[in-house]
Design a protein around this motif. Structure first.
Motif, PDB file in Angstrom:
ATOM      1  N   PRO A   1      42.807  43.551  35.258  1.00 26.85           N
ATOM      2  CA  PRO A   1      43.022  43.102  36.636  1.00 26.85           C
ATOM      3  C   PRO A   1      42.109  41.922  36.986  1.00 26.85           C
ATOM      4  CG  PRO A   1      42.784  45.477  36.561  1.00 26.85           C
ATOM      5  CD  PRO A   1      42.462  44.974  35.193  1.00 26.85           C
TER       6      PRO A   1
ATOM      7  N   PRO B   1      50.252  41.468  41.744  1.00 23.94           N
ATOM      8  CA  PRO B   1      48.938  41.613  41.122  1.00 23.94           C
ATOM      9  C   PRO B   1      48.575  40.411  40.252  1.00 23.94           C
ATOM     10  CG  PRO B   1      50.435  43.424  40.524  1.00 23.94           C
ATOM     11  CD  PRO B   1      51.235  42.402  41.205  1.00 23.94           C
TER      12      PRO B   1
ATOM     13  N   ASN C   1      37.921  47.553  33.521  1.00 25.04           N
ATOM     14  CA  ASN C   1      39.334  47.890  33.651  1.00 25.04           C
ATOM     15  C   ASN C   1      39.830  47.780  35.086  1.00 25.04           C
ATOM     16  OD1 ASN C   1      39.664  48.283  30.924  1.00 25.04           O
ATOM     17  ND2 ASN C   1      39.115  50.456  31.036  1.00 25.04           N
ATOM     18  N   LEU C   2      38.892  47.859  36.022  1.00 26.49           N
ATOM     19  CA  LEU C   2      39.263  47.704  37.429  1.00 26.49           C
ATOM     20  C   LEU C   2      39.270  46.235  37.847  1.00 26.49           C
ATOM     21  CD1 LEU C   2      37.226  50.639  38.975  1.00 26.49           C
ATOM     22  CD2 LEU C   2      39.701  50.348  39.171  1.00 26.49           C
ATOM     23  N   GLY C   3      38.945  45.366  36.917  1.00 30.33           N
ATOM     24  CA  GLY C   3      38.932  43.940  37.256  1.00 30.33           C
ATOM     25  C   GLY C   3      37.620  43.487  37.844  1.00 30.33           C
TER      26      GLY C   3
ATOM     27  N   GLU D   1      49.311  46.428  43.142  1.00 31.07           N
ATOM     28  CA  GLU D   1      48.189  46.079  42.269  1.00 31.07           C
ATOM     29  C   GLU D   1      47.165  47.217  42.218  1.00 31.07           C
ATOM     30  OE1 GLU D   1      45.972  42.162  41.477  1.00 31.07           O
ATOM     31  OE2 GLU D   1      44.849  43.056  43.113  1.00 31.07           O
TER      32      GLU D   1
ATOM     33  N   LEU E   1      48.527  49.849  39.968  1.00 34.01           N
ATOM     34  CA  LEU E   1      48.559  49.451  38.555  1.00 34.01           C
ATOM     35  C   LEU E   1      47.161  49.383  37.944  1.00 34.01           C
ATOM     36  CD1 LEU E   1      51.328  46.701  38.446  1.00 34.01           C
ATOM     37  CD2 LEU E   1      51.415  49.013  37.502  1.00 34.01           C
ATOM     38  N   LYS E   2      46.204  48.952  38.759  1.00 33.50           N
ATOM     39  CA  LYS E   2      44.841  48.847  38.290  1.00 33.50           C
ATOM     40  C   LYS E   2      44.333  50.200  37.781  1.00 33.50           C
ATOM     41  CE  LYS E   2      41.915  47.332  41.406  1.00 33.50           C
ATOM     42  NZ  LYS E   2      41.372  46.595  42.573  1.00 33.50           N
TER      43      LYS E   2
ATOM     44  N   TYR F   1      46.906  48.537  33.539  1.00 35.11           N
ATOM     45  CA  TYR F   1      47.830  47.431  33.221  1.00 35.11           C
ATOM     46  C   TYR F   1      48.414  47.621  31.833  1.00 35.11           C
ATOM     47  CZ  TYR F   1      46.556  44.238  37.116  1.00 35.11           C
ATOM     48  OH  TYR F   1      46.389  43.638  38.328  1.00 35.11           O
TER      49      TYR F   1
END
Lengths: 327, 784
Positions: free
Chosen positions: A247, A255, B27-29, B459, B462-463, B467
């Protein structure tokens, strides 16, 4: 001296000269000197009528005999030369005459390689009028869902020309310009220069190249975005390449994701992407309820550096031929 | 934004080890820019010791010889610390420990062996600068590792927070985010305090309600301002904040904890009331960083009855700051408009931890909580009595409702995710939900103002879902045919590289003085408002300076000969209301000397090495390109390149002055042309003749200084149809030629497309040429 004697002497001369003939050039020369248009034998033959009548017949006979004999011999010799192996010796170990070739810039090569992949995936390259380097704030930011004073502007250290005019910080304005002019569906890529207020160092440049892709259609899905970019990354770095999507944040996609490829045991960021933000679609007059899409962007220098193991971005713009020659 | 593993664990009890936590962030951005273990290099190598004896060093006064007992044995340490006393407990680092990046061992200090080190907080990485060694309190046991109690069994994460997530700029926000992944409960910080009405309510007046929709003020009386306790100093230091005093430290801690910046004023120095207003133009304020700043009416300030006391949300004023003498304080906890703060930041050119949070948009609901939390900690640490909060607000934000249709959501994702899964994830984010079979209504609290449309919700789902759990597929694209942009630039690249030229790339910036050297582009350059350097302060109008630098660099680095070209944009200013004109240019350079080869003579490069390229372009683009002699600045042997009568570029030899400027000592020729109007020609097959061609050569005598151009024009004027092509095969002067003349030999190729020409026909064609040349007054030297 009688003319007949002259002819006899000519016969001897011919015989002597004939023995000296060892090459095609000499043979041709021999032919011209004696039997050519202005050759000695030809001239004698032309002048036969000036001979005394008692000598004329004999002279004619001798000259014609010479002509027949030697034209035959010449023909034979010609054939012989044709089948004879050349005698000239060459040294195959001497360096040959190699013309110096030029080379496209490594970045041009990488651009073409990447473009070929996307063209193969059905993307059309656009450029020219759609892609000015100097942009309005509107195209670079506002239309891409980055209004004035949006904190995301901090992610783009911008060169300004006037308050509203700037050097584009990414190729994404091309998305807007194309969508304003065309109706969906569309599937495009573009390559161009972008600018950031970053002094040159090993990993930064104030101007660098980016590629942008955009696909707008009905029901474009995140899964397709993933599939397309996976194909791209494996095409570029090899079929076994591991890829992951993480992300991220871009104001014009939602997203958003960054794509990493595992190269040489390390996860390397190769591009940014996401699903086109509904506000961006609205800004160009597309109905986000009807249309959706994805977009991606990648840094050409970065890809080139990863692909060729280059550790300093300045090499691309310094243009040392020893660098240009290698890739 | 930095965070500590154990600090975060106080707010949510997750089952992740430090490495797993790092991966979870990623993984969470949330990018982890730096991650390290505080006890790295110390574990097993430090212990608690007690000072048994201090002796003078035999040869220096700067050091003492200390005997330290560490539970098993007594070590001799040579130390210069000023605060050594007998009987104190200290941190002893044994050989092998890594202190500030250096592995320590036994050493000899002026003749005395030191078997270990006694450490300071600085050496432990817990303080910026320590005046002496760390003296431990009685909780520490001799012979035990002090790392745990010092809080060094901990991990630092330096996180990059995207600008859309101000909520993640506090530990609590990160805890909420981790709840979404782990499902664990978030523990709120303690805020229970006693409020005393008699302390008083401080008056607040908001004049710019847009810039400041909410302002809370709380008086705390009778505080004792001093150094903060160790845990607080340590935490702030590790998170990148410099400890100041207990009051300021608490406000900073609450900012790091809740993500919401606070400010503390010295109440005694405030006049009458708080007024939140725009600054008057020219108004000045001395800031906490010691800089006096002039303000403008675009800047929001906190003022008292007399003058500004803080630049709202950015930095406090020096005069009203909390000092050792302060007894009563006022705690500000407010909400400011992000655009207003960002404007102030860009006008003033300062960024602070506070402005960084406000300009991203803070949570308008949090000010009272933050105020209470600060009061709670201040009362604990500095004592005093808290008054009630004066909460002036012009904003009420309700949770925002965002509707997600499952069907649309699944088409968007490209595969089906169970509604139950979606709901579960969103519940863990702390959002209230209402759903039926088709859709889900998500109620997003004000702290998550980044969530606006259903794609934002997608988003978030999905996060957490992952992904990478979504399968990539390629389904469409079938109706599209890909193609490349057909540009003249790529054909030129192709031709130039085949001709032995290297493609180069240079940056688009230029030095205005440099452009002046080549005065042939008269237009105005595009100026940058914020150039990196003066050398790069305008956009280029010519590629020549860049290509000269390329030649210079390579010649200086030992190349004898360079040949290069660039295809790139140049820019011309068209005024403020129009974008600059961008033209595609092509420039090429040859410089130096071609080296001798066993089959080639050495020679200097010359202009024909460049004009050859023009010949190639001419043929490939099917264009009439001419060069016309013209005197040009910076060049000799110079000419204008014209296409179909239009000036498109220049060619010539670089003058010695310009060469000197670029440090070039060898012959150097350049050309540049505008290729914007070039287009890749459509090619068609043309029939060629299958009949033999006859070559006839003609040598013409010409005055030495005369150009071949006149002969060429004469020939072109009468060129007979049967002359397929002609070319110059020799240019000669010397033996057998008059001193002031040169001889140009031209080969003519005569051929018909229909038949084999007879000798007579060839002669007839050739004599047309001879006559024309003779009639034009040229002397013919020989015929063959």
């Amino acid at each position: 001296m009688s003319r007949l004697h002259e002819i006899e002497l000519l016969g001897e001369e011919i015989e002597k000269e004939w023995k000296k003939v060892t090459s095609p050039e000499e043979l041709e020369n021999f032919r011209i000197v004696f039997f050519g248009k202005k050759g000695k034998v030809t001239l004698f033959l032309k002048s036969l009528k000036e001979f005394a009548p008692e000598e004329r017949r004999e002279a004619g006979r001798i000259l014609n005999e010479l002509k027949t004999k030697y034209l035959g011999l010449i023909q034979e010799k010609k054939e012989e030369f044709l089948h004879k192996l050349p005698t000239k010796k060459f040294d195959l170990h001497l360096p040959g005459r190699a013309p110096e070739v030029g080379r496209e810039h490594p970045l041009t090569k990488v651009v073409n390689e990447i473009l070929d992949i996307f063209v193969g995936l059905g993307f059309e390259e656009v450029g020219g009028k759609f892609s000015p380097d100097v942009e309005w704030d509107y195209y670079n930011f506002e239309a891409l869902n980055i209004p004035p004073y949006h904190p995301a502007r901090e992610m783009h250290d911008t060169f300004f020309i006037t308050e509203r005019m700037l050097l584009r910080t990414h190729t994404s304005p091309v998305q807007i310009r194309v969508m304003e002019k065309r109706r969906p569906p569309l599937r495009i890529v573009t390559v161009g220069k972008v600018y950031r207020v970053d002094p040159f160092d090993a990993s930064h440049a104030p101007a660098f190249m980016q590629m942008e892709g955009l696909y707008i259609d009905r029901d474009v899905s995140f899964s397709e975005l993933k599939g397309t970019l996976e194909v791209f990354a494996r095409e570029l770095f090899g079929p076994e390449t591991q890829i992951k999507f993480v992300p991220s944040y871009f104001p014009f996609t939602e997203p958003s994701a960054e794509v990493y490829a595992k190269l040489g045991g390390e996860w390397m960021e190769i591009l940014g992407c996401g699903m086109v933000h509904p506000n961006v679609l609205k800004n160009v007059g597309y109905d986000p309820e009807k249309w959706s899409g994805y977009a991606f962007g990648l840094g050409i220098e970065r890809i080139a550096m990863i692909k060729y193991g280059i550790d300093d971005i300045r090499l691309f713009y310094e243009n040392d031929v020893r660098f240009l020659k290698q890739l | 934004m930095k965070v500590l593993y154990n600090l975060l664990k106080q707010y949510i009890d997750f089952d992740l080890n430090p490495i797993e936590l790092k991966e979870t962030f990623e993984n969470l951005g949330i990018e982890v820019e730096e991650f390290y273990y505080l006890a790295e290099g110390l574990e097993g190598k430090v212990t608690t010791g007690i000072v048994e004896e201090i002796k003078d060093h035999p040869s220096t006064r700067d050091y003492k010889i200390v005997r330290v007992y560490t539970g098993q044995r007594t070590l001799q340490v040579v130390s210069g610390a000023p605060n050594l006393r007998k009987g104190i407990k200290v941190v002893v680092a044994l050989p092998g420990a890594v202190i500030k990046g250096v592995r320590i061992g036994e050493k000899n200090i002026k003749g005395v062996t030191s078997e270990a080190n006694i450490l300071s907080l600085e050496e432990l990485g817990l303080e910026e600068e320590s005046p002496g060694i760390l003296i431990l309190d009685d909780d520490f046991k001799v012979g035990e590792s002090p790392l745990e109690k010092l809080g060094l069994i901990d991990w630092v994460y330096d996180l990059y927070i995207f600008p859309n997530r101000p909520d993640l700029m506090g530990v609590l926000g990160l805890a909420y985010e981790l709840r979404a992944v782990t499902g664990k409960e978030v523990r709120m910080p303690r805020v229970g305090i006693e409020e005393d009405e008699s302390v008083g309510l401080y008056p607040v007046e908001i004049l710019d309600k847009e810039g400041c929709p909410r302002y809370t003020a709380r008086i705390i009386k009778g505080v004792r301002v001093k150094e903060s306790p160790f845990w607080l100093r340590r935490t702030l230091f590790l998170l990148g904040q410099r400890p100041i005093n207990n009051i300021v430290d608490v406000t900073n801690f609450v900012m790091l904890e809740l993500g919401h910046p606070l400010h503390a004023f010295d109440l005694g120095k405030l006049k009458d009331k708080i007024i939140v207003r725009r600054a008057d133009k020219g108004e000045k304020i001395l800031c906490l960083d010691g800089v006096e700043r002039e303000l403008s009416d675009e800047i929001l300030v906190i003022a008292d009855a007399e003058k500004p006391v803080a630049i709202a949300g950015i930095i406090g004023g020096e005069d009203t700051g909390v000092t050792e003498e302060t007894e009563d304080i006022l705690i500000e906890s407010a909400h400011f408009d992000r655009a207003r703060i960002r404007k102030g930041v860009s006008i003033l050119g300062i960024k602070t931890e506070s402005s960084r949070r406000f300009e991203r948009g803070s949570d308008p609901e949090i000010p009272p909580l933050a105020s209470r939390r600060a009061a709670k900690l201040i009362l604990e640490i500095a004592g005093g009595k808290s008054g009630l909060i004066n909460d002036v607000k012009y904003i009420t934000l309700k949770d925002k409702k965002i509707t997600v249709y499952f069907d649309k959501f699944n088409r968007f994702v490209g595969e089906e995710i169970e509604p139950a899964t979606v709901k579960n994830i969103l519940e863990n984010f702390g959002f209230l939900l209402r759903s039926d079979n088709e859709k889900l209504e998500v109620f997003v609290p004000p702290r998550r103002r980044d969530l606006e449309v259903w794609q934002d919700i997608a988003e978030e789902v999905l996060k957490v879902y992952g992904y990478d759990r979504v399968k990539g597929k390629i389904s469409s694209g079938g109706s599209f045919t890909g193609k490349k942009f057909k540009s003249a630039a790529s054909l030129i690249r192709d031709l130039a590289t085949k001709s032995g030229f290297y493609e180069i790339k240079t940056v688009e910036f230029s030095n205005p003085l440099e452009l002046e050297e080549f005065g042939f582009w008269k237009e105005e350059a595009v100026p940058l408002k914020n150039p990196l350097t003066q050398d790069a302060s305008v956009l280029r109008m010519s590629l020549i300076p860049g290509i000269l630098r390329f030649a210079s660099l390579n010649l200086r680095r030992g190349q004898k000969f360079v040949r290069g070209f660039e295809v790139g944009k140049v820019f011309f200013w068209k005024g403020e209301d129009k974008l600059p004109e961008e033209k595609m240019h092509f420039a090429a350079i040859v410089a130096g000397r071609l080296e001798k080869k066993w089959y080639n003579m050495e020679r200097d490069v010359d202009i024909y090495d460049l004009t050859g390229l023009i010949e190639i372009l001419k043929n490939e683009f099917k264009l009439r390109i001419d060069v016309e002699e013209r005197e040009l600045k910076g060049l000799v042997n110079s000419g204008i390149i014209r296409i179909e009568g239009k000036d498109v570029g220049v060619i010539g030899e670089i003058t010695p002055q310009v060469k000197k400027y670029y440090g070039i000592k060898m012959p150097c020729f350049v050309m540049e042309m505008d290729i914007s109007s070039f287009s890749v020609p459509e090619k068609k097959y043309e029939k060629f003749s299958l009949y033999p061609s006859t070559r006839r050569d003609l040598s013409i005598l010409l005055d030495k200084e005369k150009s071949y151009l006149e002969i060429k024009l004469t020939i072109d004027r009468i060129l007979p149809d049967l002359v397929e092509k002609y070319e110059v095969i020799d240019v000669y002067s010397g033996k057998n030629i008059p001193e002031n003349k040169k001889s140009i030999t031209i080969a003519f190729y005569i051929r018909s497309k229909e038949k084999t020409l007879t000798q007579e026909e060839v002669d007839a064609e050739f004599s047309k040429i001879i006559n024309a040349i003779k009639n034009a007054g040229f002397e013919i030297r020989g015929l063959e």
